[in-house]
Scaffold this motif. Structure first.
Motif, mmCIF file in Angstrom:
data_model
loop_
_atom_site.group_PDB
_atom_site.id
_atom_site.type_symbol
_atom_site.label_atom_id
_atom_site.label_comp_id
_atom_site.label_asym_id
_atom_site.label_seq_id
_atom_site.Cartn_x
_atom_site.Cartn_y
_atom_site.Cartn_z
ATOM 1 N N LEU A 32 0.839 -1.200 0.000
ATOM 2 C CA LEU A 32 0.000 0.000 0.000
ATOM 3 C C LEU A 32 0.872 1.248 0.000
ATOM 4 C CD1 LEU A 32 -2.765 1.364 0.132
ATOM 5 C CD2 LEU A 32 -2.718 1.052 2.615
ATOM 6 N N ARG A 33 1.957 1.234 0.787
ATOM 7 C CA ARG A 33 2.869 2.392 0.806
ATOM 8 C C ARG A 33 3.575 2.569 -0.532
ATOM 9 N NH1 ARG A 33 3.551 0.795 6.325
ATOM 10 N NH2 ARG A 33 5.346 -0.491 5.839
ATOM 11 N N LEU A 34 3.748 1.485 -1.287
ATOM 12 C CA LEU A 34 4.380 1.573 -2.612
ATOM 13 C C LEU A 34 3.386 1.993 -3.692
ATOM 14 C CD1 LEU A 34 6.526 -1.692 -2.463
ATOM 15 C CD2 LEU A 34 7.353 0.675 -2.288
ATOM 16 N N SER A 35 2.096 1.942 -3.385
ATOM 17 C CA SER A 35 1.060 2.280 -4.366
ATOM 18 C C SER A 35 0.975 3.798 -4.533
ATOM 19 C CB SER A 35 -0.302 1.732 -3.903
ATOM 20 O OG SER A 35 -0.859 2.562 -2.904
ATOM 21 N N PRO A 36 0.212 4.254 -5.546
ATOM 22 C CA PRO A 36 0.067 5.701 -5.749
ATOM 23 C C PRO A 36 -0.774 6.399 -4.675
ATOM 24 C CG PRO A 36 -0.678 4.457 -7.691
ATOM 25 C CD PRO A 36 -0.387 3.475 -6.611
ATOM 26 N N ALA A 37 -1.361 5.663 -3.746
ATOM 27 C CA ALA A 37 -2.193 6.273 -2.705
ATOM 28 C C ALA A 37 -1.356 7.217 -1.840
ATOM 29 C CB ALA A 37 -2.817 5.188 -1.832
ATOM 30 N N PRO A 38 -1.892 8.387 -1.506
ATOM 31 C CA PRO A 38 -1.149 9.328 -0.651
ATOM 32 C C PRO A 38 -0.982 8.785 0.770
ATOM 33 C CG PRO A 38 -3.373 10.145 -1.070
ATOM 34 C CD PRO A 38 -3.201 8.910 -1.899
ATOM 35 N N PRO A 39 0.018 9.265 1.508
ATOM 36 C CA PRO A 39 0.301 8.754 2.858
ATOM 37 C C PRO A 39 -0.905 8.800 3.797
ATOM 38 C CG PRO A 39 2.065 10.204 2.144
ATOM 39 C CD PRO A 39 0.988 10.290 1.105
ATOM 40 N N GLU A 40 -1.734 9.825 3.679
ATOM 41 C CA GLU A 40 -2.880 9.906 4.591
ATOM 42 C C GLU A 40 -3.862 8.754 4.368
ATOM 43 O OE1 GLU A 40 -3.292 12.958 1.284
ATOM 44 O OE2 GLU A 40 -1.773 12.551 2.785
ATOM 45 N N VAL A 41 -3.895 8.207 3.157
ATOM 46 C CA VAL A 41 -4.748 7.047 2.890
ATOM 47 C C VAL A 41 -4.212 5.837 3.646
ATOM 48 C CG1 VAL A 41 -5.494 5.411 1.106
ATOM 49 C CG2 VAL A 41 -5.662 7.866 0.698
ATOM 50 N N HIS A 42 -2.900 5.688 3.717
ATOM 51 C CA HIS A 42 -2.325 4.579 4.474
ATOM 52 C C HIS A 42 -2.744 4.658 5.934
ATOM 53 C CE1 HIS A 42 0.861 2.599 6.913
ATOM 54 N NE2 HIS A 42 0.501 1.619 6.130
#
Length: 117
Positions: A32-42
């Motif tokens: 998930l951290r490697l995905s394009p999702a921004p840190p707040e999504v993690h």
């Protein structure tokens, strides 16, 4: 702390998860951290994981994965991509986690909200 460190408070998933369920959750969080999702999504995912998936600790590894995927989907994350990454790279991701120094093992540490980074 770098975004790939093990400083996440949910590094092992919900507290009742053990064995393969916990290892797969570590891999999903790293993917998930490697995905394009921004840190707040993690971080929102981590909160949702603990709130929504805590009670399924005695369930199958597959049920834990389904609950995890549901939390990603609510956050508009491509859960299939994250789960596929976690399956394909499980050994590599766990080795990286094991080789990452634990928080506080170095000369520099920061304490935020009770967690050491």
């Amino acid at each position: 702390s770098s975004s790939s460190s093990s400083s996440s408070p949910a590094a092992l998933g919900p507290a009742s998860w053990t064995g393969l369920a916990a290892f797969r959750e570590i891999a999903r969080q790293k993917c998930l951290r490697l995905s394009p999702a921004p840190p707040e999504v993690h971080w929102e995912y981590v909160e949702r994981l603990f709130a929504q998936c805590q009670g399924i600790g005695g369930a199958s590894v597959e049920e834990a994965e389904r609950c995890s995927a549901r939390q990603m989907e609510v956050l508009a994350v491509d859960s299939a991509q994250v789960v596929a990454c976690s399956h394909q790279h499980l050994g590599e991701l766990l080795r990286e986690e094991a080789e990452t120094p634990q928080p506080g093992s170095g000369a520099t540490a920061v304490r935020i909200g009770g967690w050491t980074y």
